[in-house]
Motif scaffolding. Structure first.
Motif, PDB file in Angstrom:
ATOM      1  N   ALA A  50       0.859   9.012   3.048  1.00 23.55           N
ATOM      2  CA  ALA A  50       2.433   8.782   4.228  1.00 23.55           C
ATOM      3  C   ALA A  50       3.018   9.866   4.154  1.00 23.55           C
ATOM      4  O   ALA A  50       3.781  10.665   5.294  1.00 23.55           O
ATOM      5  N   GLN A  92       5.579  -0.528  10.522  1.00 21.22           N
ATOM      6  CA  GLN A  92       5.522  -1.289   9.561  1.00 21.22           C
ATOM      7  C   GLN A  92       5.704  -3.173   9.274  1.00 21.22           C
ATOM      8  O   GLN A  92       6.161  -3.358  10.148  1.00 21.22           O
ATOM      9  N   GLU A 127       1.756   1.996   9.650  1.00 20.70           N
ATOM     10  CA  GLU A 127       1.157   1.846   7.637  1.00 20.70           C
ATOM     11  C   GLU A 127       1.951  -0.109   7.088  1.00 20.70           C
ATOM     12  O   GLU A 127       2.999  -0.103   7.989  1.00 20.70           O
ATOM     13  N   PRO A 128       0.618  -0.901   7.024  1.00 22.67           N
ATOM     14  CA  PRO A 128      -0.675  -0.183   6.261  1.00 22.67           C
ATOM     15  C   PRO A 128      -1.045  -0.696   8.154  1.00 22.67           C
ATOM     16  O   PRO A 128      -1.248  -1.873   8.695  1.00 22.67           O
ATOM     17  N   ILE A 156      -2.522   4.838   8.699  1.00 22.36           N
ATOM     18  CA  ILE A 156      -2.663   4.760   7.686  1.00 22.36           C
ATOM     19  C   ILE A 156      -2.854   3.742   6.831  1.00 22.36           C
ATOM     20  O   ILE A 156      -2.420   2.350   7.132  1.00 22.36           O
TER      21      ILE A 156
END
Length: 340
Positions: A50, A92, A127-128, A156
């Protein structure tokens, strides 16, 4: 989204030393006007992916980068450092362990259709990537296919195998390996002001992930681990009952306790299979691990490991078990490992 923004670092901060090859690759692509519209940062959790994503975002959004860094002074850098840049979007799950939903991706699509307010790049950090459900992933595909000019999506992932092939095929992958001990040990020593031996032990416990090690000690988990390992040993010696041990840890983070027990069991399984000390991560508990491995069976080890993994999955899904009973059951099974 706010949790990711809250941990935003100064944009002129140093890139972690173990990510210098990846960083130089991105800078080279950017300087040659060949930066792809989507990057997929792949690697184990706790190594700083990150932070790398944030550094990339800061560099491409900076109006006047110097010496391979964001300048830190332009209007874009000032906005980024305050976590308030209108052209930076974090995505996220709404809750840890939950899925990224299709409605969230649709909101992202609306952002992508807007013109950059500060000029230059618009950047998305997701993310993720493996947390997207099928509908969300499919909704993202159109954005990946037609992202627009001066747009960068940074995905990510901690579990590449769980990312849809259609998503992976539309991103340029940037693999991020666990750093070598030559890189991570000095870094952790400097961050925590500890000796080399302690840094090495800590990294062994957290599978080599430096940021996990940093959090492990700073949050008090290292002390919790010491107490737990002592209790596991005391139960085997008959100095403490499973009920007493459960009472000791019932007010702690049970998920962490179970993960630590699972780590010890993994070492017992390795010792049972190879009888080599180099294979175990909890090296400071060598005597206990060897003793359990010698007096138990593979079936008992893996049955208990499966039970703990099932409980961990339930906790991640927000099940609300009776923690005292849960710990009593796990500690009883721990004790039964060495009993006929």
């Amino acid at each position: 989204m706010s949790e990711m923004a809250d941990r935003y670092h100064a944009l002129n901060a140093e890139v972690f030393p173990w990510f210098l090859p990846q960083w130089q690759r991105v800078l080279s692509l950017f300087d040659q006007n060949r930066l792809p519209h989507a990057l997929l940062l792949n690697g184990a959790p706790g190594i700083g992916k990150a932070r790398l994503a944030e550094s990339i975002a800061g560099y491409v959004m900076c109006h006047q980068p110097v010496d391979s860094k964001a300048c830190g002074h332009c209007r874009s850098c000032e906005l980024l450092a305050s976590s308030g840049h209108p052209d930076l979007y974090y995505l996220q799950p709404d809750e840890a362990g939950k899925a990224i939903k299709v409605d969230q991706v649709r909101e992202l699509t609306e952002f992508m259709q807007n013109t950059a307010q500060q000029g230059g790049y618009r950047v998305v950090v997701l993310e993720p990537a493996e947390a997207m459900n099928i509908s969300a992933a499919n909704a993202l595909l159109k954005t990946l296919e037609e992202p627009g000019k001066d747009t960068l999506l940074i995905l990510i992932t901690h579990q590449l195998g769980q990312v849809l092939p259609t998503i992976k095929s539309r991103c340029q992958r940037l693999d991020c390996a666990i750093p070598s001990s030559e890189q991570s040990v000095p870094w952790l020593m400097a961050q925590l002001s500890i000796e080399e031996a302690e840094a090495s032990r800590l990294l062994s416990v957290v599978h080599g992930a430096p940021l996990t090690g940093l959090a492990f000690k700073s949050s008090g988990q290292q002390a919790l681990r010491a107490d737990l390992l002592s209790s596991l040993r005391d139960m085997l010696r008959g100095r403490k009952t499973p009920i007493e041990a459960a009472e000791q840890f019932v007010k702690t983070d049970v998920e962490i306790v179970l993960s630590l027990v699972l780590g010890v069991l993994s070492d017992v399984a390795r010792m049972k299979a190879t009888d080599e000390l180099e294979c175990i991560r909890n090296g400071d508990m060598e005597k206990m691990i060897k003793g359990v491995a010698k007096n138990t069976t593979p079936d008992k080890i893996f049955i208990l490991m499966d039970a703990i993994q099932e409980e961990l999955l339930g906790l991640k899904r927000r099940h609300n078990p009776n923690k005292q009973l849960l710990l009593e059951r796990i500690f009883l099974d721990w004790l039964s490992l060495i009993q006929p």
